[in-house]
Design a protein around this motif. Structure first.
Motif, PDB file in Angstrom:
ATOM      1  N   LEU A  17      34.109  -8.120 -55.947  1.00 38.24           N
ATOM      2  CA  LEU A  17      34.205  -9.255 -55.257  1.00 38.24           C
ATOM      3  C   LEU A  17      33.663 -10.268 -56.264  1.00 38.24           C
ATOM      4  O   LEU A  17      32.475 -10.046 -56.813  1.00 38.24           O
ATOM      5  N   TRP A  18      34.472 -11.373 -56.418  1.00 38.54           N
ATOM      6  CA  TRP A  18      33.878 -12.447 -57.199  1.00 38.54           C
ATOM      7  C   TRP A  18      33.276 -13.567 -56.532  1.00 38.54           C
ATOM      8  O   TRP A  18      33.824 -14.100 -55.501  1.00 38.54           O
ATOM      9  N   LEU A  19      31.957 -13.981 -56.757  1.00 44.47           N
ATOM     10  CA  LEU A  19      31.363 -14.987 -56.241  1.00 44.47           C
ATOM     11  C   LEU A  19      30.631 -16.080 -57.275  1.00 44.47           C
ATOM     12  O   LEU A  19      30.376 -15.518 -58.405  1.00 44.47           O
ATOM     13  N   SER A  20      30.541 -17.214 -56.686  1.00 43.29           N
ATOM     14  CA  SER A  20      30.083 -18.228 -57.756  1.00 43.29           C
ATOM     15  C   SER A  20      28.722 -18.341 -57.469  1.00 43.29           C
ATOM     16  O   SER A  20      28.342 -18.698 -56.111  1.00 43.29           O
ATOM     17  N   GLY A  21      27.920 -18.715 -58.357  1.00 42.64           N
ATOM     18  CA  GLY A  21      26.528 -18.937 -58.291  1.00 42.64           C
ATOM     19  C   GLY A  21      25.977 -20.319 -58.754  1.00 42.64           C
ATOM     20  O   GLY A  21      26.775 -20.867 -59.386  1.00 42.64           O
ATOM     21  N   PRO A  22      25.048 -20.891 -58.257  1.00 45.83           N
ATOM     22  CA  PRO A  22      24.462 -22.220 -58.835  1.00 45.83           C
ATOM     23  C   PRO A  22      24.051 -22.012 -60.188  1.00 45.83           C
ATOM     24  O   PRO A  22      23.525 -20.947 -60.793  1.00 45.83           O
ATOM     25  N   PRO A  23      24.059 -23.020 -60.844  1.00 47.24           N
ATOM     26  CA  PRO A  23      24.015 -23.194 -62.248  1.00 47.24           C
ATOM     27  C   PRO A  23      22.430 -22.912 -62.657  1.00 47.24           C
ATOM     28  O   PRO A  23      22.032 -22.353 -63.899  1.00 47.24           O
ATOM     29  N   ASP A  24      21.693 -22.908 -61.675  1.00 49.22           N
ATOM     30  CA  ASP A  24      19.911 -23.032 -62.122  1.00 49.22           C
ATOM     31  C   ASP A  24      19.739 -21.400 -61.628  1.00 49.22           C
ATOM     32  O   ASP A  24      18.494 -21.131 -61.778  1.00 49.22           O
ATOM     33  N   ALA A  25      20.432 -20.584 -61.120  1.00 51.06           N
ATOM     34  CA  ALA A  25      20.073 -19.344 -60.851  1.00 51.06           C
ATOM     35  C   ALA A  25      20.589 -18.362 -61.638  1.00 51.06           C
ATOM     36  O   ALA A  25      21.734 -18.090 -62.254  1.00 51.06           O
ATOM     37  N   VAL A  26      19.948 -17.525 -62.442  1.00 51.48           N
ATOM     38  CA  VAL A  26      20.157 -16.470 -63.389  1.00 51.48           C
ATOM     39  C   VAL A  26      20.027 -14.814 -62.457  1.00 51.48           C
ATOM     40  O   VAL A  26      18.919 -14.587 -62.503  1.00 51.48           O
ATOM     41  N   VAL A  27      21.064 -14.709 -62.350  1.00 54.41           N
ATOM     42  CA  VAL A  27      21.441 -13.292 -61.451  1.00 54.41           C
ATOM     43  C   VAL A  27      21.418 -12.118 -62.442  1.00 54.41           C
ATOM     44  O   VAL A  27      22.069 -12.105 -63.342  1.00 54.41           O
ATOM     45  N   PRO A  28      20.660 -11.246 -62.546  1.00 57.04           N
ATOM     46  CA  PRO A  28      20.388 -10.243 -63.525  1.00 57.04           C
ATOM     47  C   PRO A  28      21.527  -9.116 -63.145  1.00 57.04           C
ATOM     48  O   PRO A  28      21.943  -8.932 -61.881  1.00 57.04           O
ATOM     49  N   ASN A  29      21.991  -8.359 -63.906  1.00 58.38           N
ATOM     50  CA  ASN A  29      22.732  -6.991 -63.842  1.00 58.38           C
ATOM     51  C   ASN A  29      21.920  -5.962 -62.811  1.00 58.38           C
ATOM     52  O   ASN A  29      20.716  -5.780 -63.367  1.00 58.38           O
ATOM     53  N   SER A  30      22.520  -5.281 -62.030  1.00 57.34           N
ATOM     54  CA  SER A  30      21.708  -4.209 -61.568  1.00 57.34           C
ATOM     55  C   SER A  30      22.632  -3.249 -61.060  1.00 57.34           C
ATOM     56  O   SER A  30      23.932  -3.497 -60.977  1.00 57.34           O
ATOM     57  N   ALA A  31      22.269  -1.631 -60.802  1.00 56.04           N
ATOM     58  CA  ALA A  31      22.907  -0.713 -60.445  1.00 56.04           C
ATOM     59  C   ALA A  31      22.278  -0.190 -59.302  1.00 56.04           C
ATOM     60  O   ALA A  31      21.255   0.710 -59.139  1.00 56.04           O
ATOM     61  N   GLY A  32      23.053  -0.320 -58.050  1.00 51.79           N
ATOM     62  CA  GLY A  32      22.263   0.482 -56.747  1.00 51.79           C
ATOM     63  C   GLY A  32      20.899  -0.192 -56.364  1.00 51.79           C
ATOM     64  O   GLY A  32      20.246   0.657 -55.500  1.00 51.79           O
ATOM     65  N   ARG A  33      20.623  -1.370 -56.694  1.00 50.72           N
ATOM     66  CA  ARG A  33      19.465  -1.888 -56.311  1.00 50.72           C
ATOM     67  C   ARG A  33      19.554  -2.421 -54.994  1.00 50.72           C
ATOM     68  O   ARG A  33      18.682  -2.239 -54.110  1.00 50.72           O
ATOM     69  N   LEU A  34      20.775  -2.993 -54.482  1.00 51.66           N
ATOM     70  CA  LEU A  34      20.965  -3.542 -53.149  1.00 51.66           C
ATOM     71  C   LEU A  34      21.118  -2.159 -52.228  1.00 51.66           C
ATOM     72  O   LEU A  34      20.593  -2.091 -50.977  1.00 51.66           O
ATOM     73  N   ALA A  35      21.956  -1.033 -52.607  1.00 54.13           N
ATOM     74  CA  ALA A  35      22.127  -0.184 -51.866  1.00 54.13           C
ATOM     75  C   ALA A  35      23.013   0.975 -52.707  1.00 54.13           C
ATOM     76  O   ALA A  35      23.562   0.365 -53.542  1.00 54.13           O
ATOM     77  N   PRO A  36      23.156   2.127 -52.552  1.00 50.79           N
ATOM     78  CA  PRO A  36      23.957   3.097 -53.109  1.00 50.79           C
ATOM     79  C   PRO A  36      25.329   2.531 -53.465  1.00 50.79           C
ATOM     80  O   PRO A  36      26.042   2.371 -52.547  1.00 50.79           O
ATOM     81  N   GLY A  37      25.777   2.580 -54.489  1.00 49.80           N
ATOM     82  CA  GLY A  37      27.222   2.137 -54.715  1.00 49.80           C
ATOM     83  C   GLY A  37      27.576   0.861 -54.903  1.00 49.80           C
ATOM     84  O   GLY A  37      28.408   0.315 -55.158  1.00 49.80           O
ATOM     85  N   ILE A  38      26.374  -0.069 -54.798  1.00 48.35           N
ATOM     86  CA  ILE A  38      26.611  -1.431 -54.966  1.00 48.35           C
ATOM     87  C   ILE A  38      25.883  -1.842 -56.335  1.00 48.35           C
ATOM     88  O   ILE A  38      24.793  -1.775 -56.471  1.00 48.35           O
ATOM     89  N   ASP A  39      26.879  -2.369 -57.214  1.00 57.06           N
ATOM     90  CA  ASP A  39      26.218  -2.710 -58.593  1.00 57.06           C
ATOM     91  C   ASP A  39      26.423  -4.121 -58.608  1.00 57.06           C
ATOM     92  O   ASP A  39      27.420  -4.787 -58.105  1.00 57.06           O
ATOM     93  N   ILE A  40      25.732  -5.000 -59.372  1.00 58.46           N
ATOM     94  CA  ILE A  40      25.857  -6.291 -59.580  1.00 58.46           C
ATOM     95  C   ILE A  40      26.173  -6.708 -60.943  1.00 58.46           C
ATOM     96  O   ILE A  40      25.300  -6.137 -61.738  1.00 58.46           O
ATOM     97  N   ARG A  41      27.107  -7.511 -61.303  1.00 60.22           N
ATOM     98  CA  ARG A  41      27.335  -7.802 -62.708  1.00 60.22           C
ATOM     99  C   ARG A  41      27.039  -9.551 -62.539  1.00 60.22           C
ATOM    100  O   ARG A  41      27.611 -10.274 -61.984  1.00 60.22           O
ATOM    101  N   GLY A  42      25.779  -9.603 -63.600  1.00 59.19           N
ATOM    102  CA  GLY A  42      25.442 -11.320 -63.582  1.00 59.19           C
ATOM    103  C   GLY A  42      25.436 -11.577 -65.152  1.00 59.19           C
ATOM    104  O   GLY A  42      26.207 -11.135 -65.690  1.00 59.19           O
TER     105      GLY A  42
END
Length: 291
Positions: free
Chosen positions: A140-165
């Motif tokens: 899923l592609w989402l747009s973030g605000p320019p002042d927020a630095v979202v880090p990469n993570s693997a499984g932190r939200l829930a198993p199987g959900i990885d975040i690319r930031g």
């Protein structure tokens, strides 16, 4: 090179140039989904110098090679004749892209976990670009605000959900890999990345750093070492390290004095406060002390 490889590279370049027209910075990828250009600093940075992120002017710096300039993109692909795909850098303007990778590995149900998070934290996932992976997963592609630095993570939200930031990338639709081709889900190719819902964004951002409490007098080098031991914990070992350090502190008579510094250290590593306090309480009880 085989004709099919040349065709795959030409197709990947075409898709990459199309993405760049939408303002997305791209880089060539190999069939393994890794950057197709080898680092010019394979032996590591020179002693005393920070890692190079492209300041040397050469290609091969991974996501830092990503560009929206058509001429540079063509140069990147010319230098990577075996590229069969392209990556889209996250965290860059104009979209400050955030990728939510819903995996389909055995034993996980990432889409259901995301829906549960949406219900629990009261947000609705907007209509946005969805990329289908060869294994049946979803990006899923989402747009973030320019002042927020979202880090990469693997499984932190829930198993199987990885975040690319920031500092990460997503495999672009049209890319060919060893396991198949990435494709845009029907009805989403024309969409722009939708703004990330604020409740979800709060979950993706790292917890605010708490000021570290000074070690009390009498804690000595042993207390400092225990706090540093907790601060060095990575995800998956934070609770274990905190429990071990707290037990040692109580056994040495510095448990009450180190309770605050150990708690601060655990929070700094990202351990939730209720979990950290419960761990400290368990350590106190196990060693025969009152919490």
């Amino acid at each position: 090179m085989a004709t099919t490889d040349r065709q795959a590279t030409a197709l990947a370049l075409a898709h990459a140039l199309s993405a760049a027209e939408r303002g997305l910075a791209v880089l060539p990828l190999s069939r393994t989904k890794l950057p197709a250009l080898r680092s010019p600093h394979r032996d590591g940075p020179a002693p005393g110098r920070p890692p190079c992120h492209g300041e040397c002017g050469r290609f091969g710096h991974g996501v830092y090679d990503a560009s929206t300039d058509p001429a540079r993109i063509r140069e990147l692909f010319a230098a990577a004749p075996r590229a069969t795909g392209y990556g889209i850098a996250c965290g860059l303007p104009p979209y400050h892209l955030i990728g939510v990778d819903l995996d389909t590995k055995a034993g996980t149900n990432a889409p259901a976990a995301l829906r549960e998070l949406a219900v629990r934290h009261r947000f609705t996932l907007p209509a946005t670009v969805v990329v289908v992976t060869p294994s049946g997963g979803r990006h899923l592609w989402l747009s973030g605000p320019p002042d927020a630095v979202v880090p990469n993570s693997a499984g932190r939200l829930a198993p199987g959900i990885d975040i690319r930031g920031a500092g990460g990338y997503l495999v672009g639709p049209g890319s060919r890999t060893a396991h198949g081709t990435y494709a845009t889900a029907p009805g989403t190719a024309h969409l722009a990345p939708a703004p990330c819902p604020p409740p979800l964004l709060r979950l993706l951002l790292p917890p605010p750093r708490t000021p570290r409490r000074a070690l009390p007098q009498g804690a000595g080098r042993h207390g400092h070492g225990l706090v540093q031991f907790v601060l060095g914990a990575h995800e998956g070992q934070r609770n274990t390290r905190l429990f071990w350090a707290a037990c040692r502190a109580y056994e040495n008579g510095t448990g009450p004095a180190l309770h605050g510094p150990l708690l601060d250290a655990a929070l700094t590593t990202g351990l939730p406060e209720h979990e950290a306090r419960a761990t400290l309480t368990s350590a106190a009880r196990l060693t025969g002390h009152h919490p």
